[in-house]
Enzyme design. Structure first.
Site, PDB file in Angstrom:
ATOM      1  NE  ARG A  23      48.285 -11.584  10.897  1.00 24.34           N
ATOM      2  CZ  ARG A  23      47.450 -12.071  11.803  1.00 24.34           C
ATOM      3  NH1 ARG A  23      46.156 -12.021  11.601  1.00 24.34           N
ATOM      4  NH2 ARG A  23      47.900 -12.590  12.923  1.00 24.34           N
ATOM      5  NE  ARG A  27      52.116 -16.723  14.953  1.00 25.34           N
ATOM      6  CZ  ARG A  27      50.970 -17.257  15.316  1.00 25.34           C
ATOM      7  NH1 ARG A  27      50.942 -18.143  16.295  1.00 25.34           N
ATOM      8  NH2 ARG A  27      49.853 -16.937  14.714  1.00 25.34           N
ATOM      9  NE  ARG A  36      55.895 -12.897  19.483  1.00 25.78           N
ATOM     10  CZ  ARG A  36      55.907 -13.451  20.691  1.00 25.78           C
ATOM     11  NH1 ARG A  36      56.997 -13.437  21.423  1.00 25.78           N
ATOM     12  NH2 ARG A  36      54.809 -14.010  21.168  1.00 25.78           N
ATOM     13  CG  ASP A  72      46.832  -7.568  16.402  1.00 24.74           C
ATOM     14  OD1 ASP A  72      47.160  -8.585  15.777  1.00 24.74           O
ATOM     15  OD2 ASP A  72      45.683  -7.418  16.891  1.00 24.74           O
ATOM     16  CE1 TYR A 147      39.734 -11.841  17.720  1.00 20.45           C
ATOM     17  CE2 TYR A 147      39.234 -10.173  16.079  1.00 20.45           C
ATOM     18  CZ  TYR A 147      39.675 -11.440  16.403  1.00 20.45           C
ATOM     19  OH  TYR A 147      40.039 -12.319  15.413  1.00 20.45           O
TER      20      TYR A 147
END
Ligand code: 1CP
Length: 339
Positions: A23, A27, A36, A72, A147
Site C-alpha cells: 500500500r 493516503r 485524490r 484495488d 468482501y
C-alpha cells in the site's frame, strides 16, 4: 533499470536488499491526497494517467525498488455485476448470499470491462522503463469472497464463514467463479506488461490450518497454476499464515509474503529455498528513527544473509504514518545491506 527486486524474487544474489511497501501509494502521502481530492477513489482507479501518477509517486519519494499498480483488489468485481462504492472502505450494494446470486455473476471480458487497469499497466511500463519493475496484483479468491459475501469489511466475516460451513455448494460455486475471473484478470495484467504479480490473501489466516487446506488452498493453487508465469514471479501473501507456512507453500508461487507475527528466520527454515518478502510491523514506522533502525536490523539478522529476501512491511502502511519515516526505513534497508 533497477533489477534487484526481480533478481531477489528468483533467489539470485543482489548488490543490496530490495525494498517496497505494501500500500505504498495512498493516503499517508500528501501528493496522493492532492490527486485524490479532485476525484473519487474509483475515478482515480479508472483514469490510467492518474493511476500511473500515484503509482510512481512512492518510487520517486521513497526510493523503493518496485512499483505496484494503483488499483484495488475489488476493481474486477464491479464488472462481475456487483455495484461497488468506497467510503473509503469497499461497500457492495447487494452482497452474494444465494446460488442464484452466484449464477448471476459474470466473468468479465478484461479488455473491454477493465480496460483502464490494462491501460494503466501499459502506460506505467513506458513511464517506469528506466526505473523499477512494475508489480500487478489481485486478491486471492478467499479474500475476494469475504468482501463479496459480507458486502463490506468485517472483523470475523461471519456471513462468509457461515456460507462456507453451512452451504458449501454455494461457497464452492462462488469460489470457483472467482478463481476463473482472477486467473483471467491476472493473466491480462501479465499480458499488458506486469513484471511480477502479488496475490493478497488478507483474510486467509482467519481459518484454522485444516480449514485453510480444505476451503482455500485448492482455489489459490488452481489460480497460481493457471498464470502465465514464465519470467513473472508470483508473490503469495497470506496474512496470518505463520502457523501454516508448509500448507500455504503448497499453493505454489515463487515468493512467500510474511506478516510480522512470524520470525523471518524460522519461516525461512520451514520454507527451504523459497524467497520471502516481509516482515516489519507496520506500526514500527511510528517509532523514533533509532527504533526503526533497530527493527530493520533485527529482521535482516533473522534473514542471516540468505539470498531471496525482499524487504517489506508485514501488511499495508497505515494512512497516519509520516512519509519521512517510510523514507528513513527504505534508506536503512539500503544502507545496511549495500555490498
Ligand atoms: O479514499 C481512498 O483513497 C481509498 C483508500 C484505498 C486505497 C488507497 C482503498 C480502499 N484501496 C486503496 C488502494 C489499494 N488497495 C492498493 C494500491 C496501493 C498500493 O499498494 O500502493 C492495494 C494493493 C489495495 C489492496 C487491498 N484493498 C487489499 C489487500 C491488501 C491489504 O491491505 O490487506 C484489501 C483487503 C483491500 C480492500 C480495501 N480497499 C480499500 C480499503 C480501505 C480496504 C480495506 C477494507 C477493510 O477490510 O476494512
Amino acid at each position: 533499470m533497477n533489477n534487484r527486486f526481480l533478481d531477489a524474487c528468483w533467489g539470485k544474489p543482489v548488490d543490496r536488499v530490495p525494498v517496497w511497501l505494501m500500500r505504498q501509494a495512498g493516503r499517508y502521502l500528501p501528493d496522493y491526497m492532492r490527486v485524490r481530492s479532485k476525484c473519487t477513489f474509483l475515478e482515480l482507479c479508472k483514469t490510467p494517467e492518474l493511476a500511473a501518477e500515484v503509482t510512481i509517486q512512492p518510487v520517486d519519494i521513497l526510493g523503493v525498488d518496485a512499483a505496484i499498480l494503483f488499483s484495488d483488489i475489488l476493481t474486477p468485481i464491479e464488472p462481475m455485476g456487483m455495484e461497488l462504492d468506497f467510503v473509503p472502505g469497499p461497500v457492495f450494494a447487494k452482497p452474494i448470499r444465494t446460488m442464484a446470486d452466484v449464477e448471476a455473476l459474470k466473468i468479465p471480458k478484461m479488455e473491454t470491462d477493465v480496460p483502464y487497469v490494462l491501460d494503466a499497466v501499459k502506460l506505467l511500463r513506458k513511464e517506469l522503463a528506466a526505473k523499477v519493475p512494475l508489480i500487478g496484483f489481485g486478491g486471492a479468491p478467499f479474500t475476494l469472497a469475504c468482501y463479496m459475501v459480507e458486502g463490506k469489511g468485517s472483523k470475523d466475516f461471519a456471513a462468509l464463514k457461515k456460507m462456507m460451513y453451512a452451504e458449501s455448494d454455494v461457497y464452492a460455486a462462488l469460489m470457483d467463479k472467482i478463481t476463473t475471473m482472477d486467473m483471467e484478470y491476472l493473466n491480462a495484467q501479465i499480458k499488458a506488461g506486469a513484471q511480477a504479480i502479488q496475490i493478497f490473501d488478507t483474510w486467509g489466516g482467519m481459518l484454522s490450518p485444516a480449514d485453510y487446506e480444505r476451503y482455500v488452498l485448492p482455489y489459490t493453487q488452481r489460480l497460481i497454476n493457471g498464470l502465465d508465469r514464465t519470467n513473472v514471479p508470483v508473490i503469495h501473501f497470506v496474512k496470518g499464515a505463520g502457523t501454516m507456512l508448509e500448507i500455504v507453500k503448497e499453493a505454489g508461487g515463487d515468493v512467500m509474503g510474511l506478516d510480522w507475527h512470524v520470525n523471518l528466520g524460522k519461516a525461512r527454515d520451514i520454507l527451504g529455498d523459497m524467497p520471502v518478502q516481509g516482515n516489519l510491523d507496520p506500526t514500527v514506522l511510528f517509532a523514533p528513527n533509532e527504533i526503526i533502525e533497530r527493527e530493520v536490523k533485527r529482521v535482516l539478522a533473522e534473514n542471516a544473509g540468505r539470498p531471496g529476501l525482499i524487504f517489506n512491511l508485514g501488511h499495508g502502511i497505515l494512512p497516519t504514518v509520516p512519509p519521512e519515516k517510510a523514507i528513513f526505513m527504505v534508506d536503512c534497508v539500503h544502507r545496511l545491506t549495500q555490498k
